[in-house]
Motif scaffolding. Structure first.
Motif, PDB file in Angstrom:
ATOM      1  N   ALA A   1       0.498  -1.415  -0.070  1.00 30.92           N
ATOM      2  CA  ALA A   1      -0.349  -0.228   0.579  1.00 30.92           C
ATOM      3  C   ALA A   1       0.758   1.040  -0.160  1.00 30.92           C
ATOM      4  CB  ALA A   1      -1.382   0.035   1.222  1.00 30.92           C
ATOM      5  N   ARG A   2       2.285   1.371   0.894  1.00 32.10           N
ATOM      6  CA  ARG A   2       2.591   2.535   0.841  1.00 32.10           C
ATOM      7  C   ARG A   2       3.409   2.705  -1.070  1.00 32.10           C
ATOM      8  NH1 ARG A   2       5.536   2.853   6.821  1.00 32.10           N
ATOM      9  NH2 ARG A   2       3.574   2.761   7.665  1.00 32.10           N
ATOM     10  N   ALA A   3       3.997   1.576  -1.036  1.00 32.88           N
ATOM     11  CA  ALA A   3       4.723   2.263  -2.739  1.00 32.88           C
ATOM     12  C   ALA A   3       3.468   1.861  -3.017  1.00 32.88           C
ATOM     13  CB  ALA A   3       5.287   0.041  -2.485  1.00 32.88           C
ATOM     14  N   ASP A   4       2.038   1.220  -3.490  1.00 33.07           N
ATOM     15  CA  ASP A   4       1.437   1.932  -4.260  1.00 33.07           C
ATOM     16  C   ASP A   4       1.385   3.633  -3.906  1.00 33.07           C
ATOM     17  OD1 ASP A   4       0.847  -0.094  -5.417  1.00 33.07           O
ATOM     18  OD2 ASP A   4      -1.079  -0.659  -4.439  1.00 33.07           O
ATOM     19  N   ARG A   5       1.291   4.148  -2.947  1.00 32.31           N
ATOM     20  CA  ARG A   5       1.020   5.335  -3.029  1.00 32.31           C
ATOM     21  C   ARG A   5       2.452   6.567  -2.983  1.00 32.31           C
ATOM     22  NH1 ARG A   5      -1.641   3.646   2.267  1.00 32.31           N
ATOM     23  NH2 ARG A   5       0.905   4.516   3.307  1.00 32.31           N
ATOM     24  N   ARG A   6       3.456   5.811  -3.115  1.00 27.24           N
ATOM     25  CA  ARG A   6       4.032   6.255  -3.544  1.00 27.24           C
ATOM     26  C   ARG A   6       4.797   6.661  -4.736  1.00 27.24           C
ATOM     27  NH1 ARG A   6       6.777   3.395   0.625  1.00 27.24           N
ATOM     28  NH2 ARG A   6       7.515   1.770  -1.091  1.00 27.24           N
ATOM     29  N   ALA A   7       4.213   5.936  -5.809  1.00 27.27           N
ATOM     30  CA  ALA A   7       4.186   5.285  -7.242  1.00 27.27           C
ATOM     31  C   ALA A   7       3.318   6.532  -7.517  1.00 27.27           C
ATOM     32  CB  ALA A   7       3.593   3.713  -7.754  1.00 27.27           C
ATOM     33  N   VAL A   8       2.300   6.669  -6.764  1.00 30.76           N
ATOM     34  CA  VAL A   8       0.891   7.687  -7.519  1.00 30.76           C
ATOM     35  C   VAL A   8       1.943   9.389  -6.987  1.00 30.76           C
ATOM     36  CG1 VAL A   8      -1.243   8.642  -6.670  1.00 30.76           C
ATOM     37  CG2 VAL A   8      -0.793   6.062  -7.155  1.00 30.76           C
ATOM     38  N   GLY A   9       2.184   9.060  -6.224  1.00 32.09           N
ATOM     39  CA  GLY A   9       3.126  10.819  -5.622  1.00 32.09           C
ATOM     40  C   GLY A   9       3.649  11.071  -6.784  1.00 32.09           C
ATOM     41  N   HIS A  10       5.157  10.100  -7.064  1.00 30.49           N
ATOM     42  CA  HIS A  10       5.774  10.264  -8.229  1.00 30.49           C
ATOM     43  C   HIS A  10       5.060  11.006  -9.765  1.00 30.49           C
ATOM     44  CE1 HIS A  10       9.772   9.152  -6.760  1.00 30.49           C
ATOM     45  NE2 HIS A  10       9.285   8.202  -6.007  1.00 30.49           N
ATOM     46  N   ILE A  11       3.879  10.406  -9.832  1.00 27.01           N
ATOM     47  CA  ILE A  11       3.215  10.157 -11.428  1.00 27.01           C
ATOM     48  C   ILE A  11       2.685  11.393 -11.069  1.00 27.01           C
ATOM     49  CG2 ILE A  11       1.675   9.228 -13.008  1.00 27.01           C
ATOM     50  CD1 ILE A  11       2.696   6.345 -12.347  1.00 27.01           C
ATOM     51  N   LEU A  12       2.356  11.896 -10.287  1.00 30.17           N
ATOM     52  CA  LEU A  12       1.288  12.997  -9.657  1.00 30.17           C
ATOM     53  C   LEU A  12       2.665  14.193  -9.714  1.00 30.17           C
ATOM     54  CD1 LEU A  12      -1.626  12.338  -7.247  1.00 30.17           C
ATOM     55  CD2 LEU A  12      -1.932  12.844  -9.936  1.00 30.17           C
ATOM     56  N   PHE A  13       3.676  14.149  -9.031  1.00 29.59           N
ATOM     57  CA  PHE A  13       4.777  15.525  -9.147  1.00 29.59           C
ATOM     58  C   PHE A  13       4.656  15.316 -10.905  1.00 29.59           C
ATOM     59  CE2 PHE A  13       9.040  16.801  -8.523  1.00 29.59           C
ATOM     60  CZ  PHE A  13       8.721  17.556  -7.839  1.00 29.59           C
ATOM     61  N   ALA A  14       5.088  14.609 -11.727  1.00 28.02           N
ATOM     62  CA  ALA A  14       5.723  14.973 -12.951  1.00 28.02           C
ATOM     63  C   ALA A  14       4.597  15.676 -13.871  1.00 28.02           C
ATOM     64  CB  ALA A  14       5.976  13.356 -13.434  1.00 28.02           C
ATOM     65  N   VAL A  15       3.386  14.987 -13.837  1.00 31.11           N
ATOM     66  CA  VAL A  15       1.948  15.311 -14.051  1.00 31.11           C
ATOM     67  C   VAL A  15       1.605  17.050 -13.925  1.00 31.11           C
ATOM     68  CG1 VAL A  15      -0.054  15.738 -14.865  1.00 31.11           C
ATOM     69  CG2 VAL A  15       1.191  13.163 -14.900  1.00 31.11           C
ATOM     70  N   VAL A  16       2.145  17.368 -12.458  1.00 34.74           N
ATOM     71  CA  VAL A  16       1.768  18.601 -12.355  1.00 34.74           C
ATOM     72  C   VAL A  16       3.097  20.038 -12.529  1.00 34.74           C
ATOM     73  CG1 VAL A  16       1.726  20.314  -9.991  1.00 34.74           C
ATOM     74  CG2 VAL A  16       1.012  18.426 -10.297  1.00 34.74           C
ATOM     75  N   ALA A  17       4.935  19.451 -12.342  1.00 37.14           N
ATOM     76  CA  ALA A  17       6.013  19.948 -13.119  1.00 37.14           C
ATOM     77  C   ALA A  17       5.526  20.231 -14.594  1.00 37.14           C
ATOM     78  CB  ALA A  17       6.778  18.747 -13.260  1.00 37.14           C
ATOM     79  N   PHE A  18       5.349  18.752 -15.249  1.00 34.50           N
ATOM     80  CA  PHE A  18       5.396  19.255 -16.883  1.00 34.50           C
ATOM     81  C   PHE A  18       3.502  19.892 -17.045  1.00 34.50           C
ATOM     82  CE2 PHE A  18       3.783  18.045 -20.701  1.00 34.50           C
ATOM     83  CZ  PHE A  18       4.754  17.675 -21.745  1.00 34.50           C
ATOM     84  N   GLY A  19       2.732  20.414 -16.154  1.00 36.59           N
ATOM     85  CA  GLY A  19       1.553  20.806 -16.720  1.00 36.59           C
ATOM     86  C   GLY A  19       2.011  22.487 -16.469  1.00 36.59           C
ATOM     87  N   GLY A  20       2.847  22.823 -15.097  1.00 33.65           N
ATOM     88  CA  GLY A  20       3.440  24.011 -14.943  1.00 33.65           C
ATOM     89  C   GLY A  20       4.265  24.478 -16.287  1.00 33.65           C
ATOM     90  N   VAL A  21       5.016  23.407 -17.069  1.00 37.22           N
ATOM     91  CA  VAL A  21       5.571  24.245 -17.955  1.00 37.22           C
ATOM     92  C   VAL A  21       5.115  24.556 -19.178  1.00 37.22           C
ATOM     93  CG1 VAL A  21       7.799  23.057 -20.052  1.00 37.22           C
ATOM     94  CG2 VAL A  21       7.584  23.009 -17.065  1.00 37.22           C
ATOM     95  N   LEU A  22       4.030  23.694 -19.421  1.00 41.24           N
ATOM     96  CA  LEU A  22       3.111  24.026 -20.471  1.00 41.24           C
ATOM     97  C   LEU A  22       2.288  25.228 -20.067  1.00 41.24           C
ATOM     98  CD1 LEU A  22       1.082  20.359 -20.710  1.00 41.24           C
ATOM     99  CD2 LEU A  22       2.917  21.202 -22.490  1.00 41.24           C
ATOM    100  N   MET A  23       2.426  25.763 -19.197  1.00 43.02           N
ATOM    101  CA  MET A  23       1.362  26.810 -18.447  1.00 43.02           C
ATOM    102  C   MET A  23       2.124  28.063 -18.548  1.00 43.02           C
ATOM    103  SD  MET A  23      -0.781  25.997 -15.760  1.00 43.02           S
ATOM    104  CE  MET A  23      -0.996  27.744 -15.170  1.00 43.02           C
ATOM    105  N   ILE A  24       2.759  27.852 -19.234  1.00 45.58           N
ATOM    106  CA  ILE A  24       3.825  28.941 -19.895  1.00 45.58           C
ATOM    107  C   ILE A  24       4.078  28.921 -21.406  1.00 45.58           C
ATOM    108  CG2 ILE A  24       6.907  29.834 -19.867  1.00 45.58           C
ATOM    109  CD1 ILE A  24       7.079  27.989 -17.430  1.00 45.58           C
ATOM    110  N   HIS A  25       4.051  28.766 -22.246  1.00 39.69           N
ATOM    111  CA  HIS A  25       3.927  28.392 -23.228  1.00 39.69           C
ATOM    112  C   HIS A  25       5.374  28.650 -24.116  1.00 39.69           C
ATOM    113  CE1 HIS A  25      -0.645  28.491 -23.387  1.00 39.69           C
ATOM    114  NE2 HIS A  25      -0.449  29.328 -22.201  1.00 39.69           N
ATOM    115  N   TRP A  26       6.479  28.083 -23.901  1.00 41.25           N
ATOM    116  CA  TRP A  26       7.572  28.000 -24.808  1.00 41.25           C
ATOM    117  C   TRP A  26       7.934  26.788 -25.355  1.00 41.25           C
ATOM    118  CZ3 TRP A  26      11.027  31.517 -20.747  1.00 41.25           C
ATOM    119  CH2 TRP A  26      10.458  32.607 -20.877  1.00 41.25           C
TER     120      TRP A  26
END
Length: 154
Positions: free
Chosen positions: A16-41
């Motif tokens: 269960a903890r490994a699943d939560r850590r894995a989802v956290g890694h994926i969500l962090f990557a998506v949020v970071a990439f979404g932040g870059v997309l908002m810059i429009h460069w």
């Protein structure tokens, strides 16, 4: 219904903890990439793709190997082994351990530093397996980490 043993409860906690850590890694990557997309460069977006994949890699690796881990856990019970680190054989997070009652070493590619300290201090590790291809799952009793690994020749 058969009551669960302590090791089964601990295994479920680790998963269960490994699943939560894995989802956290994926969500962090998506949020970071979404932040870059908002810059429009465009050039920054192109550079951010490999960074986002690298951030998501631990989570993706967990979900790609989860089925194999569960199969190993169903086939093999955990057993305690005495283990020590092989001197000079550390590459990044990859760890090589010498099992004291075997001529083979264990290679654990994603052993966290906290688990290393615990294994170094106690000299104990619990493993399920290996199967016919040398794959196994290792865990520690003090930290909730299940780590897939492989048996390798010395």
């Amino acid at each position: 219904m058969i009551p669960k043993t302590g090791i089964e409860n601990w295994t479920e906690t680790c998963l269960a903890r490994a699943d939560r850590r894995a989802v956290g890694h994926i969500l962090f990557a998506v949020v970071a990439f979404g932040g870059v997309l908002m810059i429009h460069w465009l050039w920054l977006t192109v550079l951010a793709v490999p960074v986002a994949l690298e951030l998501a890699a631990p989570g993706l690796r967990h979900f790609f190997t989860r089925r194999r881990t569960l199969q190993l856990l169903e086939r093999f019970p955990f057993r305690q082994v005495s283990a020590s680190f092989v001197p000079g054989r550390r590459i990044g997070r990859q760890a090589y351990l010498k099992v004291h009652d075997s001529e083979k070493n264990l290679r654990l590619p994603e052993l966290p530093e906290r688990a290393r300290v615990l294994v170094r201090h106690t000299g104990r590790l619990w493993i399920a397996g290996p199967d016919e291809r040398g794959r196994l799952v290792a865990m520690t009793r003090g930290l909730a980490f299940l780590v897939p690994g492989r048996v390798v020749d010395r």
